[in-house]
Design an enzyme around this catalytic site. Structure first.
Site, mmCIF file in Angstrom:
data_model
loop_
_atom_site.group_PDB
_atom_site.id
_atom_site.type_symbol
_atom_site.label_atom_id
_atom_site.label_comp_id
_atom_site.label_asym_id
_atom_site.label_seq_id
_atom_site.Cartn_x
_atom_site.Cartn_y
_atom_site.Cartn_z
ATOM 1 N N GLY A 99 -14.964 -9.648 -65.204
ATOM 2 C CA GLY A 99 -14.959 -9.364 -66.641
ATOM 3 C C GLY A 99 -14.531 -7.923 -66.865
ATOM 4 N N SER B 25 -18.528 -5.147 -69.916
ATOM 5 C CA SER B 25 -18.866 -6.510 -70.351
ATOM 6 C C SER B 25 -20.310 -6.878 -70.039
ATOM 7 C CB SER B 25 -17.917 -7.525 -69.704
ATOM 8 O OG SER B 25 -18.030 -7.494 -68.295
ATOM 9 N N SER C 196 -11.949 -7.232 -60.958
ATOM 10 C CA SER C 196 -11.046 -8.193 -60.278
ATOM 11 C C SER C 196 -10.195 -8.947 -61.299
ATOM 12 C CB SER C 196 -11.848 -9.137 -59.372
ATOM 13 O OG SER C 196 -12.988 -9.674 -60.009
#
Length: 200
Positions: free
Chosen positions: A35, A39, A109
């Protein structure tokens, strides 16, 4: 197979994953949070670790602070370095999972390819992708580190969500939006997903 033609003979003598899991009374698993910055990935990961620990489950959090300051302290933020960062994290995670440890990773990621690489290294059957889908506007509003403001001013290049893309997972095991879910609600959803898989 004899040692003369077995390239890694030591593996025949090492205890197996099943041996480790029997000792711990749990199965290893990889909980991979993805995310945007802000987040809520790390906040949820920490709360999840505490809840699992209270239930007698051995777990380990991997995040930017304990990875970038150690095993990956020689990497920058180029595309190649980001890929290598996740590759090393995945390899370390595989060692933990194969030891029967519930491993929790909290990394942006940002692409499907990079997360697929991690899943392939760790093992698809052990990899639970959790998408913390909190909207950009909310992440930017929180901005506790001031990173979004710096990215907007051009002081941080290739910042995910502003000057670099983020690809939402197509089929995550779970999606959590912390702008509508409380921390307790998020953890409860995770427990419902994880506990049946780890045998506790």
């Amino acid at each position: 197979m004899t040692e003369t033609n077995h390239i890694y003979p030591i593996f025949d003598r090492m205890l197996t994953r099943a041996d480790k899991e029997e000792l711990l009374g749990q199965r290893g698993a990889m909980i991979w949070f993805t995310g945007l910055s802000g987040s809520g990935k790390s906040t949820i990961a920490i709360a999840l670790e505490r809840e699992l620990h209270q239930r007698g489950i051995l777990c380990r959090i991997l995040d930017g602070d304990n990875i970038r300051s150690g095993i990956n302290n020689n990497l920058g933020f180029t595309e190649a370095d980001r890929i290598e960062n996740i590759r090393r994290i995945a390899e370390v995670s595989k060692l933990f999972v194969d030891t029967g440890i519930v491993t929790i990773a909290a990394f942006i990621s940002p692409s499907n390819d990079i997360r697929r690489m991690a899943a392939d290294i760790i093992g698809q059957e052990d990899f639970l992708e959790v998408y913390v889908s909190t909207p950009l506007e909310e992440c930017e509003r929180r901005d506790v580190k001031g990173l979004y403001a710096k990215a907007r001013r051009g002081e941080i290049k290739n910042f995910t969500g502003i000057s670099a893309p983020f690809e939402a997972p197509a089929h995550p095991a779970l999606t959590l939006d912390t702008s509508v879910l409380t921390l307790e609600e998020s953890v409860n959803k995770l427990l419902a997903l994880i506990l049946p898989r780890i045998g506790k």
